[in-house]
Motif scaffolding. Structure first.
Motif, PDB file in Angstrom:
ATOM      1  N   UNK A  66       0.903  -1.681  -0.205  1.00  0.00           N
ATOM      2  CA  UNK A  66      -0.236   0.396  -0.175  1.00  0.00           C
ATOM      3  C   UNK A  66       0.369   1.650  -0.138  1.00  0.00           C
ATOM      4  N   UNK A  67       2.178   1.544   0.488  1.00  0.00           N
ATOM      5  CA  UNK A  67       3.055   2.359   0.489  1.00  0.00           C
ATOM      6  C   UNK A  67       3.632   2.683  -0.561  1.00  0.00           C
ATOM      7  N   UNK A  68       3.784   1.878  -1.363  1.00  0.00           N
ATOM      8  CA  UNK A  68       4.553   1.917  -2.218  1.00  0.00           C
ATOM      9  C   UNK A  68       3.310   2.487  -3.927  1.00  0.00           C
ATOM     10  N   UNK A  69       2.099   1.310  -3.043  1.00  0.00           N
ATOM     11  CA  UNK A  69       0.903   2.302  -4.194  1.00  0.00           C
ATOM     12  C   UNK A  69       0.865   3.930  -3.502  1.00  0.00           C
ATOM     13  N   UNK A  70       0.566   4.367  -2.499  1.00  0.00           N
ATOM     14  CA  UNK A  70       0.575   5.435  -1.760  1.00  0.00           C
ATOM     15  C   UNK A  70       1.776   6.727  -2.526  1.00  0.00           C
ATOM     16  N   UNK A  71       2.725   5.673  -2.904  1.00  0.00           N
ATOM     17  CA  UNK A  71       4.223   6.783  -3.278  1.00  0.00           C
ATOM     18  C   UNK A  71       3.927   6.763  -5.015  1.00  0.00           C
ATOM     19  N   UNK A  72       3.714   5.766  -5.703  1.00  0.00           N
ATOM     20  CA  UNK A  72       2.996   5.892  -7.406  1.00  0.00           C
ATOM     21  C   UNK A  72       1.829   7.177  -7.098  1.00  0.00           C
ATOM     22  N   UNK A  73       1.080   6.622  -6.503  1.00  0.00           N
ATOM     23  CA  UNK A  73      -0.570   7.716  -6.707  1.00  0.00           C
ATOM     24  C   UNK A  73       0.533   9.633  -6.335  1.00  0.00           C
ATOM     25  N   UNK A  74       1.101   9.401  -5.118  1.00  0.00           N
ATOM     26  CA  UNK A  74       2.184  10.907  -4.968  1.00  0.00           C
ATOM     27  C   UNK A  74       2.800  11.315  -5.711  1.00  0.00           C
ATOM     28  N   UNK A  75       3.540  10.629  -6.983  1.00  0.00           N
ATOM     29  CA  UNK A  75       4.581  11.277  -8.197  1.00  0.00           C
ATOM     30  C   UNK A  75       3.324  11.732  -9.557  1.00  0.00           C
ATOM     31  N   UNK A  76       2.215  10.614  -9.841  1.00  0.00           N
ATOM     32  CA  UNK A  76       1.350  10.964 -10.480  1.00  0.00           C
ATOM     33  C   UNK A  76      -0.057  12.512  -9.981  1.00  0.00           C
ATOM     34  N   UNK A  77      -0.114  12.134  -8.755  1.00  0.00           N
ATOM     35  CA  UNK A  77      -0.208  13.485  -8.855  1.00  0.00           C
ATOM     36  C   UNK A  77       0.497  15.150  -8.565  1.00  0.00           C
ATOM     37  N   UNK A  78       2.000  14.920  -8.562  1.00  0.00           N
ATOM     38  CA  UNK A  78       3.037  15.803  -8.809  1.00  0.00           C
ATOM     39  C   UNK A  78       3.260  16.209  -9.939  1.00  0.00           C
ATOM     40  N   UNK A  79       2.678  15.275 -10.748  1.00  0.00           N
ATOM     41  CA  UNK A  79       2.823  15.722 -12.117  1.00  0.00           C
ATOM     42  C   UNK A  79       1.616  16.509 -12.639  1.00  0.00           C
ATOM     43  N   UNK A  80       0.543  16.544 -12.009  1.00  0.00           N
ATOM     44  CA  UNK A  80      -1.032  17.234 -11.974  1.00  0.00           C
ATOM     45  C   UNK A  80      -1.675  16.314 -13.245  1.00  0.00           C
ATOM     46  N   UNK A  81      -1.286  15.143 -12.396  1.00  0.00           N
ATOM     47  CA  UNK A  81      -2.918  14.607 -12.926  1.00  0.00           C
ATOM     48  C   UNK A  81      -3.946  14.217 -11.647  1.00  0.00           C
ATOM     49  N   UNK A  82      -5.492  14.401 -12.383  1.00  0.00           N
ATOM     50  CA  UNK A  82      -6.082  14.474 -11.710  1.00  0.00           C
ATOM     51  C   UNK A  82      -6.344  13.071 -10.947  1.00  0.00           C
ATOM     52  N   UNK A  83      -7.671  12.529 -10.137  1.00  0.00           N
ATOM     53  CA  UNK A  83      -7.943  11.444  -9.049  1.00  0.00           C
ATOM     54  C   UNK A  83      -8.701  10.339  -9.273  1.00  0.00           C
ATOM     55  N   UNK A  84      -9.036  11.030 -11.145  1.00  0.00           N
ATOM     56  CA  UNK A  84      -9.358   9.917 -12.121  1.00  0.00           C
ATOM     57  C   UNK A  84      -9.657   9.560 -13.183  1.00  0.00           C
ATOM     58  N   UNK A  85      -7.705  10.375 -13.514  1.00  0.00           N
ATOM     59  CA  UNK A  85      -7.102   9.672 -14.946  1.00  0.00           C
ATOM     60  C   UNK A  85      -6.210   8.689 -13.694  1.00  0.00           C
ATOM     61  N   UNK A  86      -5.800   8.533 -12.253  1.00  0.00           N
ATOM     62  CA  UNK A  86      -5.243   8.185 -11.721  1.00  0.00           C
ATOM     63  C   UNK A  86      -5.177   6.689 -11.724  1.00  0.00           C
ATOM     64  N   UNK A  87      -6.743   6.664 -11.710  1.00  0.00           N
ATOM     65  CA  UNK A  87      -7.935   5.891 -10.958  1.00  0.00           C
ATOM     66  C   UNK A  87      -7.519   4.860 -12.308  1.00  0.00           C
ATOM     67  N   UNK A  88      -7.441   5.217 -13.548  1.00  0.00           N
ATOM     68  CA  UNK A  88      -7.668   4.801 -15.099  1.00  0.00           C
ATOM     69  C   UNK A  88      -5.555   4.440 -14.684  1.00  0.00           C
ATOM     70  N   UNK A  89      -4.778   4.928 -15.118  1.00  0.00           N
ATOM     71  CA  UNK A  89      -3.751   4.664 -14.740  1.00  0.00           C
ATOM     72  C   UNK A  89      -3.185   3.486 -13.886  1.00  0.00           C
ATOM     73  N   UNK A  90      -3.571   3.434 -13.203  1.00  0.00           N
ATOM     74  CA  UNK A  90      -3.028   2.424 -11.395  1.00  0.00           C
ATOM     75  C   UNK A  90      -3.774   1.247 -12.546  1.00  0.00           C
ATOM     76  N   UNK A  91      -5.134   1.148 -12.946  1.00  0.00           N
ATOM     77  CA  UNK A  91      -5.648  -0.483 -13.380  1.00  0.00           C
ATOM     78  C   UNK A  91      -5.333  -0.323 -14.422  1.00  0.00           C
ATOM     79  N   UNK A  92      -4.747   0.169 -15.162  1.00  0.00           N
ATOM     80  CA  UNK A  92      -3.626  -0.575 -16.809  1.00  0.00           C
ATOM     81  C   UNK A  92      -2.858  -1.149 -16.523  1.00  0.00           C
TER      82      UNK A  92
END
Length: 120
Positions: A66-92
């Motif tokens: 879960x902590x690794x996934x949070x780091x990935x989420x933080x990296x994506x939000x840091x790039x300005x990606x919104x949460x809906x897009x992050x959900x899709x990226x993580x699913x893929x």
């Protein structure tokens, strides 16, 4: 450095670290380790980006995975990606990982069949 945890699961007092999927961190510890607020973890759960385990009493428990996934989420939000897009990226990414794992298993099975055929 990881904080000292006194709420180990039964049989865990052997000095071994938990496995990466073992949910042992409470939300405040997980938030601190991830470098974000507990409210962010709740928000990510609400958006389906993260699904922590729950104790018998309903308390959220986070794992190193879960902590690794949070780091990935933080990296994506840091790039300005919104949460809906992050959900899709993580699913893929999750689907891609599953396909790679399946491909590796099939390759190993094929190789074993060839070895068995060639040795017989």
């Amino acid at each position: 450095m990881l904080p000292d945890r006194h709420d180990h699961p039964p049989g865990h007092g052997t000095g071994h670290r938990p496995g990466p999927a073992q949910a042992v961190y409470g939300i405040s510890v997980a938030a601190e380790l991830a470098g974000m607020g507990a409210h962010s973890l709740r928000l990510y759960e609400e958006h389906g980006l993260l699904t922590p385990a729950r104790s018998a009493g309903g308390t959220r428990r986070y794992s190193d995975d879960d902590l690794a996934r949070l780091a990935r989420i933080a990296a994506l939000t840091g790039q300005g990606i919104n949460l809906v897009a992050i959900a899709r990226i993580l699913d893929l990414e999750d689907a891609n990982t599953a396909l790679r794992d399946r491909n590796e298993a099939l390759t190993a099975e094929r190789d074993q069949l060839r070895r068995d055929r060639d040795s017989g």
